[in-house]
Design an enzyme around this catalytic site. Structure first.
Site, PDB file in Angstrom:
ATOM      1  N   TRP A 297      44.556  41.547  36.610  1.00 31.21           N
ATOM      2  CA  TRP A 297      43.841  42.584  35.839  1.00 31.21           C
ATOM      3  C   TRP A 297      44.619  42.933  34.570  1.00 31.21           C
ATOM      4  O   TRP A 297      44.023  43.126  33.518  1.00 31.21           O
ATOM      5  CB  TRP A 297      43.576  43.822  36.691  1.00 31.21           C
TER       6      TRP A 297
ATOM      7  N   ASP B 160      45.539  51.535  33.854  1.00 27.63           N
ATOM      8  CA  ASP B 160      44.402  51.137  34.678  1.00 27.63           C
ATOM      9  C   ASP B 160      44.742  51.577  36.102  1.00 27.63           C
ATOM     10  O   ASP B 160      45.638  51.020  36.729  1.00 27.63           O
ATOM     11  CB  ASP B 160      44.231  49.608  34.593  1.00 27.63           C
TER      12      ASP B 160
ATOM     13  N   LYS C  69      36.733  51.308  44.000  1.00 26.39           N
ATOM     14  CA  LYS C  69      37.864  51.090  44.899  1.00 26.39           C
ATOM     15  C   LYS C  69      38.194  52.376  45.664  1.00 26.39           C
ATOM     16  O   LYS C  69      38.353  52.359  46.858  1.00 26.39           O
ATOM     17  CB  LYS C  69      39.098  50.625  44.125  1.00 26.39           C
TER      18      LYS C  69
HETATM   19  C1  LIG Z   1      38.689  45.911  40.398  1.00 31.93           C
HETATM   20  C2  LIG Z   1      39.629  46.147  39.309  1.00 31.93           C
HETATM   21  C3  LIG Z   1      39.246  46.018  37.955  1.00 31.93           C
HETATM   22  C4  LIG Z   1      37.867  45.559  37.545  1.00 31.93           C
HETATM   23  O1  LIG Z   1      36.965  46.575  37.702  1.00 31.93           O
HETATM   24  P1  LIG Z   1      35.425  46.414  37.280  1.00 31.93           P
HETATM   25  O2  LIG Z   1      34.896  47.796  37.509  1.00 31.93           O
HETATM   26  O3  LIG Z   1      34.825  45.378  38.184  1.00 31.93           O
HETATM   27  O4  LIG Z   1      35.365  46.008  35.866  1.00 31.93           O
HETATM   28  C5  LIG Z   1      40.188  46.303  36.985  1.00 31.93           C
HETATM   29  N1  LIG Z   1      41.436  46.681  37.302  1.00 31.93           N
HETATM   30  C6  LIG Z   1      41.843  46.817  38.580  1.00 31.93           C
HETATM   31  C7  LIG Z   1      43.240  47.252  38.874  1.00 31.93           C
HETATM   32  C8  LIG Z   1      40.958  46.554  39.617  1.00 31.93           C
HETATM   33  O5  LIG Z   1      41.353  46.689  40.895  1.00 31.93           O
END
Ligand SMILES: *Cc1c(COP(=O)(O)O)cnc(C)c1O
Length: 356
Positions: free
Chosen positions: A101, A168, A192
């Site tokens: 990511w 993030d 998540k």
């Molecule tokens: C799942 C995830 C993403 C991607 O998220 P989307 O909502 O599918 O774009 C980005 N960063 C992390 C750390 C993730 O776990």
């Protein structure tokens, strides 16, 4: 049989949240109308947006000095929105490369300005969080991925710097207490640990809410969503509603400090078993282990399918590891009760009796 869903995302939510959401899909607030058929500008839905934003502020511990945005496009859109709003071609931003990511965020940022990848653990398949690296004196921001969902690592000490941190936090937002003063901006896809797929949360310090100097499309400009309180266009109404229900649930559990203790208890239980059981090994360095996503392997990989079968028989779902790590991954977000972790540990012990 009770199912224990260890999915990495979209992930579990409390059962009570599913039930309330199902009710509102048929009859919202006893209005005789579904939440899916009312205006996003109606008083009923405005109250949902308002409560969602207030609950995020209260639970994460920020006040009037922060903007909260509820956006569509997932965390992946934030990979480009952050640099698009903050980086001009002559500006520099620092990125810590700790997983797939992070790498995706870096790739997008490079389209807008100068990107300094200050450290990377890629050459060791992202099994650790780099710690000794130098940050330049001048940069717009330092971007970090707080929890690496795929590789099972988590930042336990954020970099010490005066440069604003951008993080993030998709897979560990509201799972632990953090000092929010250190972050200029954090973002998270909801699916998540926050709610269903379809909404992403952005939390921005007001004094950092700098306007993009260039002309950029309205939908991609943070200023648009700040000014319109996330109602510039039709927002993802149902994901926002379900997120609100989940935030209410979290508050009723005692908030972030209470859930942090329970998350630690689950993680400790599972890591202790991985370290004790001679058939298994963890993949991440101990000091960087994630409390949300636990990645582990069988020393004898030819037994993988047999372990998955035993898991299935115990109601354990979605435990197979990501293809880039292999083995197994147990994602144990806020909504997971410790009984599910216990069920997994019991299967690991039964496996040891069979093959040990
Ligand atoms: C799942 C995830 C993403 C991607 O998220 P989307 O909502 O599918 O774009 C980005 N960063 C992390 C750390 C993730 O776990």
């Amino acid at each position: 049989m009770k199912k224990h869903n260890f999915s990495a995302g979209p992930a579990i939510l409390p059962h009570s949240v599913f039930e309330e959401a199902a009710k509102a899909a048929v009859n919202f607030n006893n209005s005789g109308l579904s939440i899916l058929e009312i205006s996003h500008r109606s008083p009923g839905f405005s109250a949902v947006v308002e409560e969602t934003i207030q609950l995020i502020k209260e639970l994460i511990g920020v006040g009037e000095n922060h903007h909260i945005m509820l956006l569509s496009g997932g965390a992946s859109s934030q990979f480009y929105m952050v640099p698009m709003n903050y980086l001009d071609p002559t500006d520099r931003a620092c990125y810590l490369d700790t997983g797939s990511w992070s790498a995706k965020a870096i790739k997008e940022a490079m389209k807008f300005g100068h990107v300094d990848v200050v450290a990377s653990s890629k050459e060791e398949n992202y099994t650790y969080i780099p710690k000794s690296y130098l940050l330049p004196e001048k940069a717009k921001y330092v971007h970090v991925t707080s929890n690496n969902t795929i590789f099972g690592t988590q930042i336990h000490e954020f970099p010490e710097t005066d440069i604003p941190l951008v993080s993030d936090m998709s897979s560990d937002i509201l799972s632990r207490k953090l000092d929010m003063e250190r972050f200029g901006l954090i973002y998270a896809g909801a699916q998540k640990n926050l709610g269903p797929a379809g909404v992403a949360i952005v939390i921005m310090k007001k004094d950092w809410a700098e306007r993009a100097k260039r002309e950029i499309p309205s939908m991609l400009n943070y200023q648009t969503h700040i000014e319109k309180n996330s109602l510039f266009n039709t927002p993802p109404v149902f994901p926002i509603y379900v997120t609100m229900l989940n935030l209410r649930w979290l508050k009723a559990q005692g908030g972030v400090s209470a859930i942090q203790e329970r998350n630690l208890e689950k993680a400790t239980l599972l890591y202790d078993e991985i370290d004790r059981n001679p058939l298994f090994q963890g993949t991440a360095r101990k000091e960087d282990r994630s409390h949300m996503n636990v990645t582990f392997l069988l020393n004898n990989e030819s037994l993988n399918d047999d372990f998955l079968t035993l898991c299935k028989q115990a109601g354990i779902e979605n435990i197979k590891g990501h293809r880039s790590v292999g083995g197994f991954r147990a994602s144990m977000y806020n909504a997971m009760g410790i009984e599910s972790t216990r069920a997994l540990v019991e299967v690991m012990q039964a496996f040891e009796e069979k093959y040990g």
